[in-house]
Design a protein around this motif. Structure first.
Motif, PDB file in Angstrom:
ATOM      1  N   UNK A  82       0.844  -1.184   0.000  1.00 12.83           N
ATOM      2  CA  UNK A  82       0.000   0.000   0.000  1.00 12.83           C
ATOM      3  C   UNK A  82       0.886   1.244   0.000  1.00 12.83           C
ATOM      4  N   UNK A  83       0.717   2.089  -1.027  1.00  9.87           N
ATOM      5  CA  UNK A  83       1.460   3.352  -1.063  1.00  9.87           C
ATOM      6  C   UNK A  83       0.955   4.202  -2.215  1.00  9.87           C
ATOM      7  N   UNK A  84       1.124   5.519  -2.069  1.00 16.87           N
ATOM      8  CA  UNK A  84       0.760   6.432  -3.154  1.00 16.87           C
ATOM      9  C   UNK A  84       1.641   6.196  -4.364  1.00 16.87           C
ATOM     10  N   UNK A  85       2.912   5.848  -4.126  1.00 19.15           N
ATOM     11  CA  UNK A  85       3.835   5.610  -5.237  1.00 19.15           C
ATOM     12  C   UNK A  85       3.414   4.395  -6.060  1.00 19.15           C
ATOM     13  N   UNK A  86       2.964   3.350  -5.377  1.00 17.00           N
ATOM     14  CA  UNK A  86       2.507   2.153  -6.100  1.00 17.00           C
ATOM     15  C   UNK A  86       1.281   2.473  -6.946  1.00 17.00           C
ATOM     16  N   UNK A  87       0.378   3.285  -6.390  1.00 16.87           N
ATOM     17  CA  UNK A  87      -0.809   3.675  -7.156  1.00 16.87           C
ATOM     18  C   UNK A  87      -0.422   4.545  -8.358  1.00 16.87           C
ATOM     19  N   UNK A  88       0.566   5.412  -8.174  1.00 16.09           N
ATOM     20  CA  UNK A  88       1.022   6.264  -9.271  1.00 16.09           C
ATOM     21  C   UNK A  88       1.687   5.429 -10.363  1.00 16.09           C
ATOM     22  N   UNK A  89       2.417   4.390  -9.968  1.00 13.86           N
ATOM     23  CA  UNK A  89       3.027   3.488 -10.954  1.00 13.86           C
ATOM     24  C   UNK A  89       1.953   2.838 -11.809  1.00 13.86           C
ATOM     25  N   UNK A  90       0.806   2.528 -11.187  1.00 12.48           N
ATOM     26  CA  UNK A  90      -0.327   1.941 -11.928  1.00 12.48           C
ATOM     27  C   UNK A  90      -0.817   2.925 -12.986  1.00 12.48           C
ATOM     28  N   UNK A  91      -0.883   4.222 -12.606  1.00  7.08           N
ATOM     29  CA  UNK A  91      -1.319   5.239 -13.562  1.00  7.08           C
ATOM     30  C   UNK A  91      -0.282   5.412 -14.676  1.00  7.08           C
ATOM     31  N   UNK A  92       0.981   5.359 -14.327  1.00  9.43           N
ATOM     32  CA  UNK A  92       2.038   5.465 -15.335  1.00  9.43           C
ATOM     33  C   UNK A  92       1.940   4.322 -16.344  1.00  9.43           C
ATOM     34  N   UNK A  93       1.629   3.132 -15.858  1.00 12.62           N
ATOM     35  CA  UNK A  93       1.513   1.976 -16.749  1.00 12.62           C
ATOM     36  C   UNK A  93       0.473   2.243 -17.824  1.00 12.62           C
ATOM     37  N   UNK A  94      -0.663   2.821 -17.432  1.00 15.33           N
ATOM     38  CA  UNK A  94      -1.705   3.130 -18.411  1.00 15.33           C
ATOM     39  C   UNK A  94      -1.349   4.279 -19.319  1.00 15.33           C
ATOM     40  N   UNK A  95      -0.526   5.225 -18.817  1.00 15.56           N
ATOM     41  CA  UNK A  95      -0.161   6.405 -19.612  1.00 15.56           C
ATOM     42  C   UNK A  95       0.719   6.051 -20.805  1.00 15.56           C
ATOM     43  N   UNK A  96       1.356   4.889 -20.774  1.00 20.20           N
ATOM     44  CA  UNK A  96       2.178   4.480 -21.917  1.00 20.20           C
ATOM     45  C   UNK A  96       1.385   4.476 -23.219  1.00 20.20           C
ATOM     46  N   UNK A  97       0.094   4.180 -23.108  1.00 22.63           N
ATOM     47  CA  UNK A  97      -0.752   4.103 -24.297  1.00 22.63           C
ATOM     48  C   UNK A  97      -0.793   5.433 -25.045  1.00 22.63           C
ATOM     49  N   UNK A  98      -0.653   6.541 -24.309  1.00 25.99           N
ATOM     50  CA  UNK A  98      -0.729   7.864 -24.934  1.00 25.99           C
ATOM     51  C   UNK A  98       0.484   8.176 -25.796  1.00 25.99           C
ATOM     52  N   UNK A  99       1.617   7.564 -25.466  1.00 23.06           N
ATOM     53  CA  UNK A  99       2.875   7.927 -26.125  1.00 23.06           C
ATOM     54  C   UNK A  99       3.484   6.799 -26.946  1.00 23.06           C
ATOM     55  N   UNK A 100       2.948   5.595 -26.812  1.00 22.35           N
ATOM     56  CA  UNK A 100       3.542   4.458 -27.505  1.00 22.35           C
ATOM     57  C   UNK A 100       4.760   3.918 -26.790  1.00 22.35           C
ATOM     58  N   UNK A 101       4.993   4.373 -25.562  1.00 24.31           N
ATOM     59  CA  UNK A 101       6.143   3.929 -24.780  1.00 24.31           C
ATOM     60  C   UNK A 101       5.833   2.613 -24.084  1.00 24.31           C
ATOM     61  N   UNK A 102       6.819   2.077 -23.371  1.00 23.92           N
ATOM     62  CA  UNK A 102       6.630   0.803 -22.678  1.00 23.92           C
ATOM     63  C   UNK A 102       6.799   0.917 -21.168  1.00 23.92           C
ATOM     64  N   UNK A 103       7.818   1.666 -20.728  1.00 24.60           N
ATOM     65  CA  UNK A 103       8.142   1.741 -19.296  1.00 24.60           C
ATOM     66  C   UNK A 103       8.333   3.203 -18.912  1.00 24.60           C
ATOM     67  N   UNK A 104       7.413   3.748 -18.138  1.00 21.89           N
ATOM     68  CA  UNK A 104       7.492   5.141 -17.720  1.00 21.89           C
ATOM     69  C   UNK A 104       7.948   5.242 -16.265  1.00 21.89           C
ATOM     70  N   UNK A 105       8.770   6.252 -16.018  1.00 17.28           N
ATOM     71  CA  UNK A 105       9.386   6.454 -14.707  1.00 17.28           C
ATOM     72  C   UNK A 105       9.255   7.928 -14.324  1.00 17.28           C
ATOM     73  N   UNK A 106       8.743   8.265 -13.117  1.00 19.49           N
ATOM     74  CA  UNK A 106       8.659   9.666 -12.719  1.00 19.49           C
ATOM     75  C   UNK A 106      10.020  10.223 -12.311  1.00 19.49           C
ATOM     76  N   UNK A 107      10.149  11.545 -12.324  1.00 20.37           N
ATOM     77  CA  UNK A 107      11.433  12.191 -12.074  1.00 20.37           C
ATOM     78  C   UNK A 107      12.117  11.743 -10.781  1.00 20.37           C
TER      79      UNK A 107
END
Length: 206
Positions: A82-107
């Protein structure tokens, strides 16, 4: 399931450095997710050859403090994260669809990983943990895993993103063209090429 046009909305959530400490958990995470990418790309290619369509997938890699423990009861009991970071990683996973990327990482995670990975910039995302706005990067290789030409193309891609954000679309287009790999498909690059070309067309028509 795929052959019968089924759909699975689920995913896999993984943790590194827990429950047992791992001083090299950043490097472990990088190697693991890149190995997963290689496997999923292979599976997607096989499915495309057999059924005419591959698998759409994406991964988010985000680090930070997490609460862990046993959740549920009886046969439904399992180890959970349980963590906000884990939930954000879930959102990043879906955001790949917008850019055609595979693995997104926050700053913040990009900074923690440091030389353990090779990256290129993608965009800014809101609604990060704490209500912050983070730049996100695409993880493309282990640290030192790019050859000379691949490094030059990654650097050209990076300059193209910087020029695009500055509004110099002609310079951005030139950099993105330099980042092309002849005969290869690079979906994030195609995304930015289309975006820059569209903006250039708008500038010329005004």
């Amino acid at each position: 399931v795929y052959k019968r046009q089924g759909f699975s909305p689920g995913g896999v959530r993984c943790g590194f450095g827990l429950p047992l400490p791992d001083a090299a958990h950043s490097a472990t995470a990088v190697r693991s997710v890149l190995a997963l990418k290689e496997h999923l790309d292979t599976v997607s290619g096989e499915l495309r050859g057999r059924y005419g369509e591959g698998v759409a997938w994406g991964c988010g890699l985000s680090g930070g403090d997490m609460a862990t423990g046993l959740c549920g009861k009886g046969r439904f009991e399992q180890f959970g994260i349980l963590s906000a970071e884990a939930d954000f990683a879930w959102r990043l996973a879906g955001a790949n669809e917008n850019y055609g990327s595979s693995i997104l990482v926050p700053a913040p995670t990009f900074q923690k990983i440091g030389d353990e990975g090779e990256f290129r910039p993608i965009d800014f995302l809101d609604e990060a943990p704490g209500g912050r706005r983070f730049e996100v990067y695409e993880l493309i290789a282990e640290g030192g895993g790019l050859g000379e030409m691949a490094s030059l193309r990654r650097d050209a891609f990076w300059r193209g993103v910087v020029q695009m954000r500055a509004g110099d679309y002609a310079a951005a287009l030139a950099e993105f063209e330099e980042a092309r790999v002849p005969g290869a498909t690079d979906r994030p690059l195609e995304h930015f090429l289309a975006s820059v070309s569209e903006r250039l067309a708008g500038v010329r028509s005004t």
